[in-house]
Design an enzyme around this catalytic site. Structure first.
Site, PDB file in Angstrom:
ATOM      1  N   ALA B 405      24.451  69.359  82.128  1.00  6.36           N
ATOM      2  CA  ALA B 405      24.482  70.368  81.067  1.00  6.36           C
ATOM      3  C   ALA B 405      24.043  69.779  79.732  1.00  6.36           C
ATOM      4  CB  ALA B 405      25.891  70.936  80.936  1.00  6.36           C
ATOM      5  N   ASP B 451     -12.189  59.704  52.133  1.00  5.04           N
ATOM      6  CA  ASP B 451     -13.335  58.828  51.947  1.00  5.04           C
ATOM      7  C   ASP B 451     -14.349  59.612  51.122  1.00  5.04           C
ATOM      8  OD1 ASP B 451     -15.146  56.663  52.486  1.00  5.04           O
ATOM      9  OD2 ASP B 451     -16.166  58.067  53.807  1.00  5.04           O
ATOM     10  N   GLU B 817      27.938  74.884  76.739  1.00  2.00           N
ATOM     11  CA  GLU B 817      28.228  74.635  78.158  1.00  2.00           C
ATOM     12  C   GLU B 817      29.236  73.488  78.308  1.00  2.00           C
ATOM     13  OE1 GLU B 817      24.278  73.925  79.627  1.00  2.00           O
ATOM     14  OE2 GLU B 817      23.630  75.814  78.727  1.00  2.00           O
ATOM     15  N   ASN B 842      19.752  76.076  81.919  1.00  2.00           N
ATOM     16  CA  ASN B 842      18.894  75.195  81.111  1.00  2.00           C
ATOM     17  C   ASN B 842      17.423  75.306  81.467  1.00  2.00           C
ATOM     18  OD1 ASN B 842      21.125  74.341  79.836  1.00  2.00           O
ATOM     19  ND2 ASN B 842      21.089  72.235  80.593  1.00  2.00           N
TER      20      ASN B 842
END
Lengths: 399, 1033
Positions: B405, B451, B817, B842
């Protein structure tokens, strides 16, 4: 007042880091004025090891390649690449800060085209007390110690170019003069310090002999008072070391004000002379004071004369004009002061106008100001300076 | 030069007699030995000779030498031992000829300086060919003006190798793919799949591996596509060179050139190798690619140059990679291939390490934070379980699911996708991005080094101003204006000037349908263009006044003169060149309708104007002419002054406003140029480079002498660096980085290569730029349109913001979680969610909102705020409280739901299902909150993001499907719950969302904020500045 005493003054060559900074500052002022006579410019430098810092503040549209001018001066002085030198015209780093003055209070003014009322409206933008001095020690009406110190320094620089290539452009001189009855009587002592690229065995004595021969004897050849048998002559008294100039010690614009003026024989202002355009009263005021003092002495009103001018912000005429003759005046000191006030216009714009300070750089190919930076801003014979003219002698001499 | 000559000879002889002073570094692996050879260090010639000599030995299997470490690795067979190999290496006699080109001077130089201090390679002088007369050079190279024989050339080719540079720095596909697996989150992901396998969750592991694979595929394909695009940009292959072989001029392939070859070059040729000139006729070469100086350099054969002179000042040398712009020359090749200056710059590029990107650093830190969190959680879980008296196997299983988790499985996907989207968007705007991370880094850029030549200016010469007859003219794309500012017609006197410019010129007009083309040196081209622009019929003029002869400029006569026949049978002299010298030959000047005397006042005016034009950074030329009788005119023929013309490399349009925009976005701008400071300052002023009315210019050719700390302190202040050399550019970039700044650098020349690579973001010009510059850059501007950078920066900042939002979403949801599992276990309620459910959340339900957040549109003030400070973390200390509160609110809702489920269904499945539903619901709704840390969802007028709504709806859809489909229920270990309970679970999720938003409004005082309809396009008022507000939180 003391009548018998010893007085010492020092001078440095143009390769001394402080003087190098002064010279770059004045070269920049000259270059800006050459392109724009009405330019306002302040140029300040600092140098340390391999880096030269230049800060230019400007109110003008003129464009000057600052690093280019700086490198030109460094090359001119003699710091050129030879392998051993870390500081040289080509390889040093030049850090330039270009900033703009706020132009509104500083609109360009041309003193040459001014009426009397206009001149009155140009006020001092800084508070400063400046001094001018003259005395009869030398034909240039300068105190003898600093005159001799400059002469030695100048000679040292010239000899380096012609006879002693192992020397670096950085050098220092000091002359002690013994006074009797306030007149120079003899040379009490003198010191010459040179810097060199490297140290080779047996060099110290040879160097000493050559400095004595070329520098000291040369410098005193046409002087009335010369070193005598008792005069303490010190050449590199602390020994001969390798290295010198900005690679060895740092420098800053405006740190040699005594060398620029009277070698501390007379008072001088703490403000720097170099790196300022003619609108700066702390620069041109000192010139005007010297002009007045010189003319007082030249007119026979004194054998020693100090003129002090004090300016205040917002005023045009100086708040104080003091003339001190140290008791050498055949007439009343108050009368001398009255005549000086009457003869000289000390208002800032009037000084610029009288000396033509804005038009000198375009008129002279070298840019004029750069030549002032070494060997004194006053009492010079090698360049024609407006404040060294004795054009007021007649006015001052007559009632 | 007899002294240096004999010194060079002495040192090469010395080397040839001593051989190598070698020592064994280590020989622990059998069949291999690493030997250190001091003379090998930075010496490719020695490397070649060692390799060739050893590989010829029967028992030697392979030799590889490294010129940067000075080590040789030898693999050998059974017949040899390490000591024997050492003897072989040590006994190698240095081939005198092999040592000569380039090597004698190096060893001598090192012996003198002695110190071990490492300096950029380009600072260390090599063979000083420019200090030697060309006869001496020929002698050293054992060749003559007639060139080499074919045999000798073949032998030398063997000895020195082919005249080729190392293959371009390309990223191979394998490299791109491997780089996708090196970030810490991916490593953690791999770790979690291993954990899953250990705990028996093969399906879980498969899912995770799938995620890794998809992630790598997206990243690799995006980067590979950019790589392909860059490879397809024009690739230049040099044509053969006229080379003297066997005394005959033949065309020889560039790769076959060897030191000692005598080559001929003329206008338009690319210089194929480093060479010392033997003859030069009016030769000029554009070296801007190598030195950054935009004006071509005049070359001469019969001069000697100071030993330490920079490349640009070595006028008797030709360097590979430069282009001949005028005249012709004969030269002897002194260095080929990797020994050339160009090869050395390539070396510097390889040596300049690419810095870690901010994102890499942040993900790294985040990864460390996650590892700590996982460790603490795991330990805490075990402790709680032990105190509660659970079985060890159950404790460990739960702890592992908690670790799962805690790991942000969705993070790599989200960051890769976000960056890939950015890369695609930028591609549409003409920016090729080679590394995904570069997009985000661009957003973090604090300093941009520009430059000058090629980026700020166009890298070509254009006539800008003239001074004729006391009047100043300005030219602007075919229009003339005088000093009063108004448009004016080119008067008669200006026409004279143009005629002289068009006649006294070798530039040819190429009659072409459509665009007009003029071939010639940049200066002459500029003059002919000017004449044509102002309506002069150059072709007619040149045919009416045919050229009879011409007098080239020389060292003492810095002007050229051409002689033409006039229709009346007289001669017309046309002269152009250094103003003071031309002026000194003039007695009169062109005036309106006739001539007038040139008095001292006029001369002084002209001189002043010349200085003033030069001071403005213009290259000034004086023009004069004379019409004389056919008797041959000489050096003293008085001329008529026609005027001055100032030429310069024009500034690209739009640069000034671009610089202003950079400043507005809080980005410091720095200009770096090889030009003199006058030119540089003029350009810097014109483009408003400095934010304050003050310009800081650092003018130096020798930055190497400045201590690092000082350089770094100076670099932060300086606006313009002038007269810098290629290695200085690298030092400047490093100096800025040492000061803690994120640096972007633009460039186009070969000389910019090392700095481009060392900068955090290297940006190369795609069109005008050199191949090398493009190959080392992170970003290539296809259309050379620098303004596109601004959008890219805005894009980069948005990307960084979005990644941050996603990360915060991931962290707060993952935390919820953890809290739920830990809390429930601690309270003795059992374990609410199993590992599969956690992975499901997830990897599936949360990924959609994460992706939606990652494309959240830019805030309108993106380019009005400063870049985020370097070192800002993705998750910092100040973020912890908010993230914890968000997580606690979601946990609270899920816990309530879980407790309700326990009451109703008991611990067997139903309670977990309720918690699962509530937690996913709360997390999905949290996506709305995550769009802003401070603004509540109730605020109107912010840029909307339809994807969020869609993704949340999709998330709920997936949950609904999971609740209905039986096999999914089995996989997840959920049970069927009643519709009323589903409504209750989701209702609790809604409560959690409302509570979270209320807390956000309460913690941030929005009283002063206009709540309704602030115009989104106008810049926000000062109080609404999000950066100010963020600081208060």
């Amino acid at each position: 007042m003391k009548r018998d005493f010893i007085f010492s003054s020092e001078s440095v060559t143009e390769g001394h880091p402080d003087k190098l900074c002064d010279r770059i500052s004045d070269a920049l002022v000259g270059q800006y004025l050459r392109r724009d006579p009405l330019a306002r410019v302040t140029a300040e430098c600092a140098v340390s090891t391999g880096i030269l810092f230049v800060a230019v503040r400007l109110a003008s549209d003129a464009v000057v390649d600052v690093p280019f001018v700086a490198r030109d001066v460094i090359r001119d002085i003699g710091y050129e690449r030879d392998g051993s030198q870390t500081f040289n015209a080509r390889d040093c780093t030049v850090m330039t800060t270009l900033s703009e003055f706020d132009r509104s209070p500083l609109e360009a003014v041309d003193e040459m085209a001014m009426t009397h009322a206009d001149i009155d409206r140009v006020v001092a933008r800084d508070q400063v007390t400046v001094f001018g001095f003259a005395c009869t020690h030398t034909p240039t009406l300068m105190p003898l110690p600093v005159w001799l110190a400059h002469k030695l320094a100048r000679r040292l620089a010239a000899v380096r170019r012609e006879h002693l290539p192992e020397l670096l452009p950085d050098g220092k001189t000091q002359v002690s003069v013994e006074f009797r009855d306030r007149r120079p009587a003899r040379i009490h002592g003198l010191t010459v310090v040179t810097t060199q690229r490297d140290v080779r065995a047996g060099d110290a004595d040879r160097l000493r002999a050559r400095v004595r021969e070329f520098v000291i004897e040369g410098a005193f050849a046409d002087e009335e008072i010369r070193p005598d048998a008792r005069t303490r002559i010190a050449i590199n008294p602390e020994g001969v070391f390798a290295g010198g100039g900005p690679a060895a010690h740092s420098g800053l614009t405006g740190r040699k004000t005594a060398v620029d003026t009277y070698g501390e024989y007379a008072r001088h202002s703490g403000a720097a002379l170099s790196g300022k355009d003619p609108s700066r009263i702390d620069r041109v005021g000192a010139y005007a004071a010297r002009h007045a003092a010189r003319n007082v002495v030249a007119a026979g009103l004194a054998t020693e004369c100090e003129v002090q001018l004090t300016y205040a912000i917002g005023l045009s005429a100086p708040v104080s004009v003091q003339v001190e003759t140290f008791g050498t005046s055949p007439i009343d000191e108050g009368e001398v002061e009255r005549r000086v006030r009457a003869a000289c216009d000390f208002r800032p714009a009037a000084i610029v106008r009288r000396f033509g300070l804005r038009r000198l750089p375009p008129a002279r190919p070298d840019g004029f100001y750069v030549t002032l930076a070494a060997y004194g801003h006053v009492g010079r014979i090698d360049i024609e300076l407006p404040w060294e003219q004795t054009d007021l002698v007649d006015v001052l001499g007559s009632r | 030069m007899p002294a240096s000559q004999s010194r060079a000879e002495a040192s090469s002889r010395h080397a040839s007699e001593t051989g190598h002073d070698a020592s064994i570094v280590h020989a622990t692996v059998s069949g291999r030995v690493r030997i250190h050879v001091p003379s090998l260090y930075r010496n490719r010639q020695v490397a070649l000779s060692i390799e060739q000599a050893l590989i010829g030995q029967p028992a030697v299997k392979s030799v590889s030498s490294n010129v940067y470490t000075g080590n040789v690795l030898v693999r050998f067979g059974a017949d040899l031992n390490p000591e024997r190999v050492l003897d072989l290496v040590g006994g190698l006699r240095m081939d005198a000829a092999a040592l000569r080109p380039g090597c004698a001077a190096v060893s001598r130089e090192r012996a003198r300086t002695g110190g071990p201090r490492l300096r950029p390679a380009a600072d260390r002088p090599r063979a000083a060919w420019h200090t030697l007369g060309h006869e001496v050079v020929l002698l050293h190279l054992e060749t003559t003006g007639e060139g080499l024989s074919s045999d000798e050339a073949r032998q030398r080719l063997q000895r020195y190798g082919s005249n080729e540079l190392r293959a371009a720095v390309q990223r191979p596909l394998s490299d791109i793919v491997v780089s996708q697996f090196t970030s810490l989150p991916v490593v953690l992901l791999i770790g979690s799949s291993v954990l899953s396998i250990v705990t028996g969750g093969l399906a879980d592991a498969a899912v995770i591996v799938g995620v890794i694979a998809i992630n790598a595929a997206i990243g690799a394909s995006t980067e590979a596509a950019a790589e392909r695009n860059i490879q397809t940009l024009t690739r230049f292959s040099a044509p053969p060179v006229v080379t003297a072989r066997d005394g005959v001029n033949t065309l020889v392939d560039v790769a076959a050139l060897v030191p000692g070859d005598v080559i001929r070059v003329r206008r338009g040729d690319y210089v194929p190798a480093d060479a010392r000139l033997i003859q030069a006729a009016d030769l000029s070469v554009a070296e801007s690619a190598l030195t950054g100086e935009s004006a071509p350099v005049s070359k001469a054969a019969n001069v000697l140059v100071d030993h330490l002179a920079p490349l640009g000042d070595r006028v008797n040398m030709l360097y590979r990679g430069t282009v001949v712009t005028g005249g012709s020359g004969i030269a002897v090749v002194v260095a080929t291939g990797v020994s050339t200056e160009l090869g050395r710059i390539q070396d510097m590029v390889t040596e300049a390490a690419q810095p870690e990107t901010p994102l890499q650093r942040q993900l790294q830190t985040l990864g460390h934070q996650m590892v700590m969190v996982v460790g603490v959680v795991f330990g805490g879980m075990v402790l709680i379980g032990w105190l509660r008296g659970y079985r060890l196997i159950d404790i460990v299983r739960t702890a592992i699911s908690l670790a799962v988790a805690a790991i942000p499985e969705g993070l790599p996907t989200v960051s890769t996708m976000t960056l890939a989207t950015g890369v695609r968007r930028l591609r549409e705007r003409g920016l090729l991005v080679r590394r995904l991370d570069a997009v985000e880094t661009l957003g973090a850029v604090q300093v941009i080094c520009l430059d000058k030549t090629g980026t700020i200016t166009a890298n070509r010469m254009v006539a800008q101003a003239a001074y004729v007859d006391g009047r100043r003219f300005r030219f602007d794309t075919g229009r003339v204006s005088d000093d009063a500012g108004g448009d004016t017609v080119a008067g008669n006197s200006l026409m004279w000037l143009l005629r002289v410019g068009a006649l006294c010129s070798d530039a040819t007009v190429v009659a072409n349908t459509g665009a007009r083309r003029v071939d010639g040196t940049p200066t002459e081209t500029a003059l002919v263009h000017l004449a044509l622009d102002l309506g002069l019929d150059v072709a007619w003029l040149r045919s009416s006044f045919p050229k009879l002869s011409h007098l080239e400029r020389s060292e003492h006569r810095m002007y050229m003169t051409t002689m033409h026949a006039t229709p009346e049978g007289r001669w017309l002299l046309a002269t152009k060149g250094r103003p003071d010298q031309v002026l000194s030959r003039c007695g009169a000047a062109v005036s309106d309708g006739g001539l007038r005397e040139l008095g001292p006042a006029e001369r002084s005016d002209i001189e002043t104007e010349n200085e003033s034009m030069a001071g403005r950074g213009l290259r000034v030329l004086g023009f004069a002419f004379a019409e004389v009788d056919a008797a041959a005119p000489d050096e003293h023929t008085p001329l008529v002054w026609a005027g001055l013309v100032g030429i310069a490399d024009p500034i690209r349009p739009g640069i000034r406003s671009l610089i202003g925009a950079f400043h507005g976005a809080g980005i410091q701008t720095v200009m770096i140029t090889g030009d003199q400071s006058a030119t540089a300052c003029a350009v810097a002023r014109a483009i408003g480079l400095s934010r304050v009315p003050r310009l800081e210019v650092l003018d130096s050719t020798g930055l190497a002498g400045i201590p690092d700390e000082l350089l770094s302190a100076l670099a932060c202040r300086v606006d313009v660096f002038s007269r810098v050399s290629p290695s200085n550019k690298l030092q400047i970039v490093r100096g800025l980085q040492r000061a803690g700044l994120i640096v972007a650098m633009t460039g186009d020349g070969i000389n910019d290569g090392p700095a481009l690579r060392a900068s955090n973001v290297g940006i190369a010009m795609g069109r005008g730029g050199s191949e090398l510059a493009r190959e080392v850059a992170d970003i290539v501007l296809l259309e050379d349109d620098v303004a596109a950078l601004l959008e890219a920066i805005s894009d980069g900042r948005t990307t960084a913001d979005d990644i941050r939002k996603s990360v915060h979403f991931i962290i707060s949801t993952n935390l919820s979680e953890i809290l739920l599992t830990l809390g429930a276990t601690a309270l003795g309620f059992g374990v609410p969610l199993n590992a599969t459910q956690l992975l499901w959340i997830n990897l599936l339900t949360d990924v959609f909102p994460e992706l939606a957040l990652s494309v959240d549109p830019a805030e309108s003030d993106m380019l009005q705020r400063p870049p985020r400070p370097a070192g800002t973390m993705l998750v910092g200390r100040t973020d912890y409280p908010r993230l914890a509160v968000d997580a606690a609110v979601m946990t609270g809702a899920a816990m309530t739901s879980y407790v309700y489920g326990l009451r109703r269904y008991g611990p067997a499945g139903g309670a977990g299902t309720m918690a699962f539903l509530t937690l996913t619901g709360a997390q999905l709704l949290h996506a709305f909150s995550s769009r802003s840390e401070t603004h509540s969802v109730l605020e109107w007028g912010r840029p909307s993001n339809p994807w969020i709504g869609l993704s949340v709806a999709g998330g709920f859809g997936v949950q609904a499907v999971a609740a209905v489909v039986p096999w999914l229920r089995r996989l997840l270990g959920t049970v069927r719950v009643g519709a009323g309970d589903v409504a209750l679970a989701w209702g609790l999720a809604g409560v959690s969302f409302a509570l979270g938003e209320t807390l956000k409004i309460l913690t941030h005082d929005h009283g002063s904020r206009p709540r309704a309809l602030p115009a989104p396009q106008t810049p926000p008022p000062a109080v609404a500045d999000p950066t100010v507000e963020r600081r208060e939180t």
